[in-house]
Scaffold this motif. Structure first.
Motif, PDB file in Angstrom:
ATOM      1  N   PRO A 207       1.887  -7.666  -4.313  1.00 36.03           N
ATOM      2  CA  PRO A 207       0.907  -6.616  -4.058  1.00 36.03           C
ATOM      3  C   PRO A 207       1.190  -5.834  -2.787  1.00 36.03           C
ATOM      4  O   PRO A 207       0.721  -4.706  -2.638  1.00 36.03           O
ATOM      5  N   THR A 226      -1.715  -7.819  -8.675  1.00 35.46           N
ATOM      6  CA  THR A 226      -3.135  -7.474  -8.657  1.00 35.46           C
ATOM      7  C   THR A 226      -3.610  -6.905  -9.987  1.00 35.46           C
ATOM      8  O   THR A 226      -4.813  -6.715 -10.176  1.00 35.46           O
ATOM      9  N   ASN A 229      -6.332  -8.667 -11.755  1.00 35.03           N
ATOM     10  CA  ASN A 229      -7.702  -8.615 -11.257  1.00 35.03           C
ATOM     11  C   ASN A 229      -8.635  -7.732 -12.082  1.00 35.03           C
ATOM     12  O   ASN A 229      -9.778  -8.131 -12.329  1.00 35.03           O
ATOM     13  N   SER A 256      -2.719 -11.648  -0.770  1.00 34.90           N
ATOM     14  CA  SER A 256      -2.960 -10.224  -1.005  1.00 34.90           C
ATOM     15  C   SER A 256      -3.616  -9.995  -2.368  1.00 34.90           C
ATOM     16  O   SER A 256      -4.445  -9.105  -2.529  1.00 34.90           O
ATOM     17  N   THR A 257      -3.248 -10.810  -3.352  1.00 34.87           N
ATOM     18  CA  THR A 257      -3.896 -10.700  -4.669  1.00 34.87           C
ATOM     19  C   THR A 257      -5.374 -11.031  -4.560  1.00 34.87           C
ATOM     20  O   THR A 257      -6.222 -10.343  -5.152  1.00 34.87           O
ATOM     21  N   ASP A 259      -7.245 -10.797  -1.864  1.00 35.89           N
ATOM     22  CA  ASP A 259      -7.922  -9.731  -1.118  1.00 35.89           C
ATOM     23  C   ASP A 259      -8.288  -8.578  -2.050  1.00 35.89           C
ATOM     24  O   ASP A 259      -9.381  -8.001  -1.958  1.00 35.89           O
ATOM     25  N   ASP A 260      -7.364  -8.245  -2.950  1.00 33.83           N
ATOM     26  CA  ASP A 260      -7.638  -7.185  -3.914  1.00 33.83           C
ATOM     27  C   ASP A 260      -8.765  -7.591  -4.868  1.00 33.83           C
ATOM     28  O   ASP A 260      -9.640  -6.785  -5.201  1.00 33.83           O
ATOM     29  N   GLN A 263     -12.128  -7.211  -3.212  1.00 34.62           N
ATOM     30  CA  GLN A 263     -12.563  -5.815  -3.164  1.00 34.62           C
ATOM     31  C   GLN A 263     -13.101  -5.355  -4.521  1.00 34.62           C
ATOM     32  O   GLN A 263     -14.136  -4.699  -4.610  1.00 34.62           O
ATOM     33  N   ARG A 264     -12.416  -5.709  -5.583  1.00 30.05           N
ATOM     34  CA  ARG A 264     -12.824  -5.283  -6.927  1.00 30.05           C
ATOM     35  C   ARG A 264     -14.138  -5.948  -7.349  1.00 30.05           C
ATOM     36  O   ARG A 264     -14.998  -5.316  -7.965  1.00 30.05           O
TER      37      ARG A 264
END
Length: 843
Positions: A207, A226, A229, A256-257, A259-260, A263-264
Motif C-alpha cells: 500500500p 488495500t 478493504n 498500512s493496509t 490504516d487504510d 479510514q474506510r
C-alpha cells in the motif's frame, strides 16, 4: 537446424564455474564471432570469455529479424535469449521498407527469477508473449516495435540498485521501467522521477506505493493490498456489522493496509473497537481479543503466522457460531493442515478453529469467458502460457498467479503509447524522440495510462488516482474444510455479485457484539409498601399530636412547653415522613422525564422537615442552656421572662439557612437523573446475551460538594444539640418544662442521622438497603420525637383531669349532692363531663 554448444565462464568467490548456453543461429545464416578467426570457429570453440559477442549474418537475399548481436553475460546466459533471430527471404522493396521502417521502443524490466518471490519465472514469458502479439498487430503502434531489456532483480533492492544503474546508463534509452517486487518497485519508482520515466509494475502490492507525492509516475496492474478493504467494508455492511476487531503481524504491508481499513470503516460508520498486533507470538493478542469481546475479527498476517494465531484461537475458544474471521485469500488451500513444529495443535484442532472463516482474494484471472483487447480469453491465455513454460508445474513456477497481470501490463503500456502518438504528433513530437530530460512525452504517457480502460485476461484494467489497479475481489468461505466461492466484488463499479451459498454455524451471521439487554433495578415494592404504611401512620400520629397540642393550647402545662415550637416539631416530623414516599418512587412509578421533580421533592421535604422538627427542638435546648446553665446567674435568669419571639427567630434563622442553601443548590446545580451501570451479568438461558443492570440516581454536577456542605452543617448542629442536651439534663424550669424530653429526642435523632447518612452513601448502589436505612431512620426519628414530646403531655393532662374530678366528687359527696342521681355509673359520667367542660373553661 544447426546448434552450437557454447560455454561462458564467470567467477564466484574466485572459483571458475563453467556454464553452457544453447545458441540458435538464424536459418540459412551463419555466425560471426567477433574477436575470433574462422579457423578458431572451425575448431568448435568450447569456452568463450564474458562480454564476447556473437553476430548473426543471413546468407543470400535474406534479412535478419530479431537480435543481430548477442553478448555473453556474467550469469552464464546470453542477451535477449528469449527472442528468436530469423532470416527471411526478401520478396521486394516494399517488404524491406516495411521491415526496416519500424522504430524500436525499449522497455527496461526487472524480473525476479529468484529470491523471496521468484515471480519472473512465469511473468517474464507472459510479458514476452504479450510483446509478440503487440508487435504483430497493425492497429497498435504500427510504426514502432517494443523490445524488452530485462535483468534478474532477485527480488532484492540492493541488486536492483545496480541493475537500475545499468538500465539507465547503457544504451538504448528505455521509455518505461517495469519492476516486479514491492521492495524493488519502491526503489525504482522513487528514483524514476529524476529521469522522467514512467514505472509500470506487475507484481507489487504494498500500500505504500499508492503515495502519489512519493511515487508520482508509478502505475501497477497488481492491485494494492488495500483493495481487500472495500470488499471487507461491503461485507460488513451486508451483514449489518458496525463493530469489528483486528489483529495484525507488525510488518509494513499489514500496518498500512490496516490504516487504510480504519479510514474506510470510519467513513462507513463502522467502529474498530479492538486493534491488536504481534511480532512473532500472537498468544497475548488473541487473549485480548477474547477479553474485549471481539466477534468480527480481521486477521492480517502471513501463512506461517496464521497457523500460530489459530492454534491460540482454538485454545481460547475464539471460534464457533459467535465469531467470524476474515483472512487473506492467497494462503495455500490446505494451509491449516500443514504440520508446523512452531505450534502444538493437531490438524483436527486447526480444522475446527478455522471452520467458517471468510477470505478475500484479488481476482488475477478473469473468471468469465470474454475475449479482451488481445483477442484471447483467460482460458486460452493459460493454455498458451503453459505451452511457453514447457510443461512446468504451475504450483512450482514462481509468479504463475501473477502472470496475467504481467501480460496485461504490457498491453496497458502498448495501448497507452499508441494513444500518445496523435497528441505528440500535434505537438511536433514523436515517441522515438524520448530522452530522460523530456518531460512532455512522459506527461502524455502518464495521461494515457491514467485513463486506461480495457478488458484484459485478468479482468477490466483500470487505474485509480494513485495508479493502482482496480480489480475484482473473490470472496470465499471455508465450508466443511474446503473453500467455496460465495461472491465477487468489483470495487471500480461498486458491484457485489452474491451467490447466496454462505453457510453459518448458527441461524445466520452472528452479531458483531454480545447483545446487551439493559435492565433497570427498581425498589422492592413490598419494602416500599411496608415502609409507606409506617410513614402514613406516623403522619396520622403527627396530626393527632398537633391537634392535641392546639386543642390544649390554653392549658398552663402546655403553654409552659412552648406549644408553637412543638407544633413546628410535629409539622417537621410529618414533612420528613412525607419524604419517605418520593424517596421510594423510581422509574417503576414515574416516567424518566418526571424523575427530576421527584428528586426535588425529596430534597425539599427532607431539608425543610429537618429544619422545622430538629430546629424547634434545638431552639428550646439552646435557650435553656443560655438562660439556666450559669450558676451565678440562675436566680436572676429564672426571674426573667422568656420572650417567645426570640425562640421563633432562632427557628426562623435555621429554617432560612436551609431554605437559602436549597434554593442556591437548585438554581446553580439542579438535580437531574443519572444512571449507574453495574457489571454485566450472563443469564443461564442464552450465552450470547448479557444483562446490563442499571440504577437511577438523583444527582448533580457537584453532588459531593453540596452533600459535604449540607452534611457538615447538619452534623455540627446535631453534635451541638447533643452537647446542649447533656449540659441541660439537670436543669429544672417551668418556662420550658419539656426540655428533658427534647434532649432525649435530640439524642435519638442525632444518633440515627449520624449513623444513617454515611451508611446510605456507602449503600447507594443497593437500592433496597439504601432505601431501608434512610426511610426507617426517618420513620423511627419521627416516631421517637412525637412519642417523647407529646405522650407525656397527654398523660400529664389526663392525670390532672382525673385528680380534679376526684376532688369534685369528694366535694359533692360532702355536700350530699350525689344522691340526686339514681345511678352511680350514670352520675359519674355526668360529673366527668361537667368537670371536663368546667376545667376547660377554667383553663
Amino acid at each position: 537446424m544447426l546448434f552450437h554448444l557454447l560455454l561462458c565462464p564467470y567467477i564466484i568467490h574466485q572459483l571458475e564455474v563453467i556454464c553452457c548456453a544453447i545458441i540458435r543461429p538464424p536459418r540459412d545464416g551463419g555466425i560471426r564471432y567477433r574477436g575470433l578467426t574462422q579457423e578458431q570457429v572451425q575448431r568448435i570453440v568450447q569456452i568463450l570469455p564474458v562480454d564476447y559477442e556473437i553476430e548473426y549474418i543471413c546468407r543470400g537475399n535474406r534479412v535478419i529479424v530479431g537480435p543481430k548481436v548477442r553478448k555473453c553475460l556474467p550469469n552464464g546466459t546470453w542477451t535477449d535469449i528469449a527472442q528468436h533471430s530469423r532470416c527471411f527471404k526478401v520478396c521486394g522493396e516494399t517488404f524491406i521498407r516495411h521491415l526496416y521502417s519500424k522504430k524500436k521502443l525499449y522497455i527496461g524490466a526487472l524480473f525476479p527469477m529468484s529470491g523471496g518471490w521468484p515471480g519472473g519465472q512465469a511473468c517474464m514469458p507472459s510479458a514476452q508473449m504479450a510483446l509478440d502479439l503487440v508487435n504483430n498487430r497493425s492497429d497498435i503502434l504500427p510504426d514502432y516495435e517494443l523490445e524488452l531489456i530485462h535483468y534478474d532483480s532477485m527480488c532484492d533492492p540492493g541488486e536492483a540498485t545496480k541493475l537500475l544503474y545499468d538500465l539507465l546508463y547503457t544504451e538504448p534509452i528505455k521509455i518505461v521501467l517495469m519492476p516486479g517486487c514491492s521492495g524493488v518497485s519502491t526503489l525504482v519508482a522513487e528514483a524514476a522521477r529524476m529521469w522522467n520515466l514512467i514505472v509500470l509494475s506487475y507484481g507489487s502490492s504494498s500500500p505504500a506505493l499508492s503515495n502519489r507525492q512519493r511515487f508520482p509516475t508509478f502505475f501497477r496492474t497488481h492491485p494494492s493490498a488495500t483493495l481487500h478493504n472495500p470488499t471487507r467494508v461491503q461485507l460488513f455492511q451486508k451483514w449489518k456489522w458496525t463493530r469489528i476487531a483486528t489483529i495484525q503481524q507488525t510488518t509494513e504491508v499489514f500496518t498500512s493496509t490496516l490504516d487504510d481499513l480504519e479510514q474506510r470503516t470510519k467513513e462507513a460508520g463502522i467502529e474498530i473497537s479492538v486493534r491488536q498486533s504481534f511480532l512473532t507470538d500472537p498468544a497475548v493478542a488473541v487473549k485480548n481479543l477474547k477479553r474485549q469481546d471481539a466477534r468480527i475479527i480481521v486477521g492480517l498476517f502471513y501463512e506461517t503466522e496464521a497457523r500460530k494465531v489459530f492454534c491460540e484461537v482454538f485454545k481460547e475458544k475464539l471460534y464457533g457460531k459467535k465469531y467470524v474471521w476474515f483472512l487473506i485469500g492467497w494462503y495455500a488451500d490446505n494451509w491449516f493442515k500443514i504440520k508446523d513444529p512452531a505450534i502444538n495443535c493437531t490438524v483436527e484442532n486447526m480444522t475446527e478453529a478455522v471452520e467458517g472463516h471468510v477470505t478475500t482474494e484479488i481476482v488475477m484471472l478473469n473468471p468469465e469467458t470474454v475475449r479482451g483487447v488481445s483477442n484471447m480469453t483467460s482460458q486460452e491465455f493459460i493454455a498458451a502460457l503453459m505451452s511457453r513454460l514447457g510443461g512446468m508445474n504451475p504450483e512450482e513456477t514462481g509468479g504463475f498467479q501473477e502472470a496475467p497481470l504481467a501480460y496485461d501490463a504490457v498491453w496497458a503500456l502498448a495501448l497507452a503509447l499508441n494513444k500518445t502518438v496523435a497528441p505528440l504528433k500535434a505537438k511536433g513530437r514523436r515517441l522515438e524522440d524520448f530522452n530522460y530530460n523530456n518531460h512532455d512525452i512522459t506527461s502524455e504517457i502518464y495521461r494515457a495510462l491514467n485513463t486506461s480502460s480495457f478488458e484484459g485476461v485478468s479482468g477490466q484494467v483500470v487505474f485509480d488516482a494513485q495508479g493502482s489497479r482496480m480489480a475484482m475481489t473473490l470472496i470465499e468461505q471455508l465450508q466443511g474444510g474446503s473453500y467455496k466461492k460465495i461472491g465477487y466484488y468489483d470495487s471500480s463499479q461498486k458491484n457485489l455479485s452474491w451467490f447466496g451459498n454462505d453457510v453459518w454455524i448458527g441461524a445466520g451471521p452472528p452479531a458483531d457484539r454480545t447483545v446487551v439487554i439493559e435492565e433497570y433495578r427498581f425498589l422492592s415494592q413490598k419494602l416500599f409498601a411496608a415502609v409507606s404504611v409506617f410513614a402514613g401512620l406516623g403522619i396520622l400520629l403527627g396530626i393527632v399530636c398537633l391537634t392535641f397540642n392546639i386543642y390544649n393550647g390554653n392549658v398552663r402545662y402546655i403553654q409552659n412547653s412552648q406549644p408553637y415550637l412543638n407544633n413546628m416539631t410535629a409539622v417537621g416530623c410529618m414533612m420528613a415522613l412525607a419524604a419517605v414516599f418520593p424517596l421510594g418512587i423510581d422509574g417503576h412509578h414515574v416516567h424518566r422525564s418526571q424523575f427530576p421533580v421527584v428528586c426535588q421533592f425529596r430534597l425539599w421535604l427532607l431539608g425543610l422537615g429537618f429544619s422545622l422538627a430538629y430546629g424547634s427542638m434545638f431552639t428550646k435546648i439552646w435557650w435553656v442552656h443560655t438562660l439556666f446553665t450559669k450558676k451565678e446567674e440562675k436566680k436572676e435568669k429564672k426571674k426573667q421572662h422568656l420572650e417567645p419571639w426570640k425562640l421563633y427567630a432562632t427557628v426562623g434563622v435555621l429554617l432560612a439557612i436551609d431554605f437559602l442553601s436549597l434554593m442556591i443548590w437548585q438554581i446553580v446545580d439542579p438535580l437531574h437523573i443519572t444512571v449507574e451501570k453495574f457489571t454485566k451479568e450472563a443469564p443461564k438461558e442464552d450465552l450470547d446475551v448479557l444483562i446490563q443492570p442499571l440504577l437511577e440516581h438523583c444527582n448533580s454536577e457537584k453532588m459531593n460538594t453540596w452533600l459535604g456542605v449540607v452534611y457538615g452543617y447538619k452534623g455540627l448542629l446535631l453534635l451541638l444539640g447533643i452537647f446542649l442536651a447533656y449540659e441541660t439534663k439537670s436543669v429544672s424550669t417551668e418556662k420550658i418544662n419539656d426540655h428533658r424530653a427534647v434532649g432525649m429526642a435530640i439524642y435519638n435523632v442525632a444518633v440515627l442521622c449520624l449513623i444513617t447518612a454515611p451508611v446510605t452513601m456507602i449503600l447507594s448502589s443497593q437500592q433496597d438497603a439504601s432505601f431501608a436505612f434512610a426511610s426507617l431512620a426517618i420513620v423511627f426519628s419521627a416516631y421517637i420525637t412525637l412519642v417523647v414530646l407529646f405522650v407525656p403531655k397527654v398523660s400529664n393532662i389526663e392525670h390532672q383531669d382525673e385528680k380534679k374530678i376526684k376532688v369534685f366528687e369528694m366535694w359533692l359527696k360532702a355536700a350530699n349532692i350525689k344522691n340526686v342521681f339514681s345511678s352511680g355509673v350514670l352520675s359519674r359520667c355526668i360529673i366527668h363531663s361537667v368537670m371536663k367542660h368546667w376545667l376547660h373553661c377554667q383553663a
